[in-house]
Design an enzyme around this catalytic site. Structure first.
Site, short mmCIF file in Angstrom:
data_model
loop_
_atom_site.label_atom_id
_atom_site.label_comp_id
_atom_site.label_asym_id
_atom_site.label_seq_id
_atom_site.Cartn_x
_atom_site.Cartn_y
_atom_site.Cartn_z
N TYR A 44 -2.09 -0.27 10.49
CA TYR A 44 -2.12 -0.78 9.11
C TYR A 44 -0.80 -0.44 8.41
O TYR A 44 -0.19 -1.28 7.77
CB TYR A 44 -3.31 -0.16 8.37
CG TYR A 44 -3.40 -0.53 6.91
CD1 TYR A 44 -3.62 -1.85 6.52
CD2 TYR A 44 -3.27 0.44 5.92
CE1 TYR A 44 -3.71 -2.18 5.16
CE2 TYR A 44 -3.36 0.11 4.58
CZ TYR A 44 -3.57 -1.19 4.20
OH TYR A 44 -3.66 -1.53 2.88
N SER A 81 0.86 -1.19 0.00
CA SER A 81 0.00 0.00 0.00
C SER A 81 0.89 1.23 0.00
O SER A 81 2.05 1.16 0.41
CB SER A 81 -0.85 0.00 1.27
OG SER A 81 -1.51 1.25 1.42
N1 LIG Z 1 -8.52 -0.59 -1.64
C1 LIG Z 1 -7.53 0.18 -1.34
O1 LIG Z 1 -7.66 1.40 -1.33
C2 LIG Z 1 -6.17 -0.43 -1.02
C3 LIG Z 1 -5.08 0.45 -1.03
C4 LIG Z 1 -3.82 -0.05 -0.77
C5 LIG Z 1 -3.65 -1.40 -0.53
N2 LIG Z 1 -4.71 -2.25 -0.50
C6 LIG Z 1 -4.43 -3.68 -0.25
O2 LIG Z 1 -4.93 -4.43 -1.34
C7 LIG Z 1 -5.21 -5.76 -0.90
C8 LIG Z 1 -6.59 -6.14 -1.40
O3 LIG Z 1 -7.55 -5.27 -0.85
P1 LIG Z 1 -8.86 -4.78 -1.62
O4 LIG Z 1 -8.83 -3.31 -1.63
O5 LIG Z 1 -9.02 -5.53 -2.87
O6 LIG Z 1 -9.97 -5.16 -0.53
P2 LIG Z 1 -11.11 -6.31 -0.48
O7 LIG Z 1 -12.03 -6.15 -1.63
O8 LIG Z 1 -11.66 -6.24 0.90
O9 LIG Z 1 -10.29 -7.66 -0.66
C9 LIG Z 1 -9.51 -8.21 0.38
C10 LIG Z 1 -9.43 -9.69 0.19
O10 LIG Z 1 -8.60 -10.26 1.22
C11 LIG Z 1 -9.27 -11.40 1.70
N3 LIG Z 1 -8.83 -11.81 3.03
C12 LIG Z 1 -8.90 -11.12 4.20
N4 LIG Z 1 -8.40 -11.89 5.20
C13 LIG Z 1 -8.01 -13.07 4.62
C14 LIG Z 1 -7.43 -14.26 5.11
N5 LIG Z 1 -7.13 -14.43 6.41
N6 LIG Z 1 -7.15 -15.27 4.23
C15 LIG Z 1 -7.45 -15.13 2.92
N7 LIG Z 1 -8.02 -14.04 2.40
C16 LIG Z 1 -8.30 -13.03 3.26
C17 LIG Z 1 -10.73 -11.06 1.66
O11 LIG Z 1 -11.46 -12.26 1.73
P3 LIG Z 1 -12.88 -12.47 2.47
O12 LIG Z 1 -13.90 -12.27 1.39
O13 LIG Z 1 -12.84 -13.88 2.94
O14 LIG Z 1 -12.95 -11.48 3.57
C18 LIG Z 1 -10.81 -10.39 0.29
O15 LIG Z 1 -10.87 -11.35 -0.73
C19 LIG Z 1 -5.06 -5.75 0.61
O16 LIG Z 1 -3.80 -6.32 0.96
C20 LIG Z 1 -5.11 -4.27 0.97
O17 LIG Z 1 -4.38 -4.00 2.16
C21 LIG Z 1 -5.97 -1.78 -0.75
#
Ligand SMILES: NC(=O)c1ccc[n+]([C@@H]2O[C@H](COP(=O)([O-])OP(=O)(O)OC[C@H]3O[C@@H](n4cnc5c(N)ncnc54)[C@H](OP(=O)(O)O)[C@@H]3O)[C@@H](O)[C@H]2O)c1
Length: 285
Positions: free
Chosen positions: A146, A133
């Site tokens: 975080y 991130s």
């Molecule tokens: N969106 C943003 O603005 C942003 C910015 C920077 C970085 N990120 C990073 O991008 C990555 C993906 O996030 P996203 O934005 O796509 O959010 P998201 O739509 O909430 O996706 C997160 C995914 O991680 C899964 N997950 C959570 N805990 C888990 C576990 N213990 N084992 C396996 N899967 C698990 C969730 O699965 P479940 O359906 O089972 O909960 C979901 O599939 C994350 O690492 C986040 O920190 C996001």
């Protein structure tokens, strides 16, 4: 022969988009998630194996890796994407919540990498992409815990990039800015009310200000940021030579440029002017 990618956290957001992107490009995809029984979209794609993997559960990791290898014969690329965020001051996060976030965001990355690396070493090739991130580039106020998890993975990525380069395994990170994925920040409003009135009021004020700044920064790049950009950046990292650290999004790219062009304290002083409301002091001594 088609190449194979294993991606964690494919139930939504960047993980699901990355699974579809690799599939569209003709890759075999091991699309892992905690609740595969709920998936209806990826299961319809021919070259996609949807299977259960919880990054905190070693048994489920081994099973998914074994199942993927049995189906496709190899894993060329691992994308450690699963993770979650949250908005709260450090003091508002309970010890339990902090440890849970580390179990997923940090130890989860280590668990899955540990399960796939022996296979990559045997084949003498591979690529690991960790989704961190822009919070892994600078400590974000109201997201200090975080940020600390993403800094940890940035350090892990960099150290591993050195360790595994001589073994022909590349290790990289993709650092997204703020994107409107479905659930990333969904369960966080309660945390901002935790603690005494002073703490809660401070958190709410910071949060309101930061949300405004993040929105403004994201919009400077044009329309609201499209999460597909992150999936495309992951694909680019898997298929071409890119740096170890790969910011994506106008906000993350701007921060990376600022950080590269300024001494560390000057960078933090400039960020303080942006990230803190005008009536709060900067963080210089
Ligand atoms: N969106 C943003 O603005 C942003 C910015 C920077 C970085 N990120 C990073 O991008 C990555 C993906 O996030 P996203 O934005 O796509 O959010 P998201 O739509 O909430 O996706 C997160 C995914 O991680 C899964 N997950 C959570 N805990 C888990 C576990 N213990 N084992 C396996 N899967 C698990 C969730 O699965 P479940 O359906 O089972 O909960 C979901 O599939 C994350 O690492 C986040 O920190 C996001």
């Amino acid at each position: 022969m088609n190449k194979t990618v294993l991606i964690t956290g494919c139930s939504s957001g960047f993980g699901k988009l990355a699974a579809k992107t690799f599939s569209d490009k003709g890759w075999n995809v091991i699309a892992t998630m905690r609740s595969p029984e709920r998936e209806t979209e990826l299961t319809k794609l021919d070259n996609v194996l949807v299977t259960r993997l919880d990054v905190t559960d070693a048994g489920s990791i081994k099973q998914a890796v074994d199942e993927g290898l049995a189906r496709f014969g190899a894993i060329d690329v691992l994308v450690n994407n699963a993770g979650y965020g949250g908005h709260a001051l450090f003091e508002q996060a309970t010890d339990e919540a902090i440890r849970a976030m580390y179990e997923t965001n940090v130890f989860g990355v280590m668990n899955v990498s540990r399960a796939v690396l022996p296979h990559m070493r045997r084949r003498q090739e591979g690529c690991i992409i960790n989704v961190t991130s822009m919070a892994g580039m600078m400590g974000l106020p109201n997201s200090s815990v975080y940020s600390s998890t993403k800094f940890a993975v940035e350090g892990l990525t960099e150290g591993m990039a050195f360790e595994y380069k001589p073994l022909n395994i590349t290790v990289k990170s993709v650092l997204p800015g703020a994107y409107p994925t479905t659930r990333f920040n969904a369960n966080t409003d309660d945390d901002l009310n935790a603690g005494d009135d002073e703490l809660s009021a401070h958190a709410q004020k910071l949060h309101a200000h930061i949300q405004g700044v993040v929105k403004q920064m994201a919009e400077q790049g044009g329309a609201v940021a499209d999460p597909q950009e992150v999936a495309d950046k992951i694909y680019e990292c898997a298929t071409s030579e890119t740096p170890v650290h790969n910011p994506v999004g106008s906000d993350a790219e701007m921060l990376a440029q600022m950080k590269a062009s300024l001494p560390q304290q000057a960078f933090l002083d400039q960020i303080a002017e942006i990230a803190l409301p005008a009536d709060m002091e900067g963080i210089s001594a």
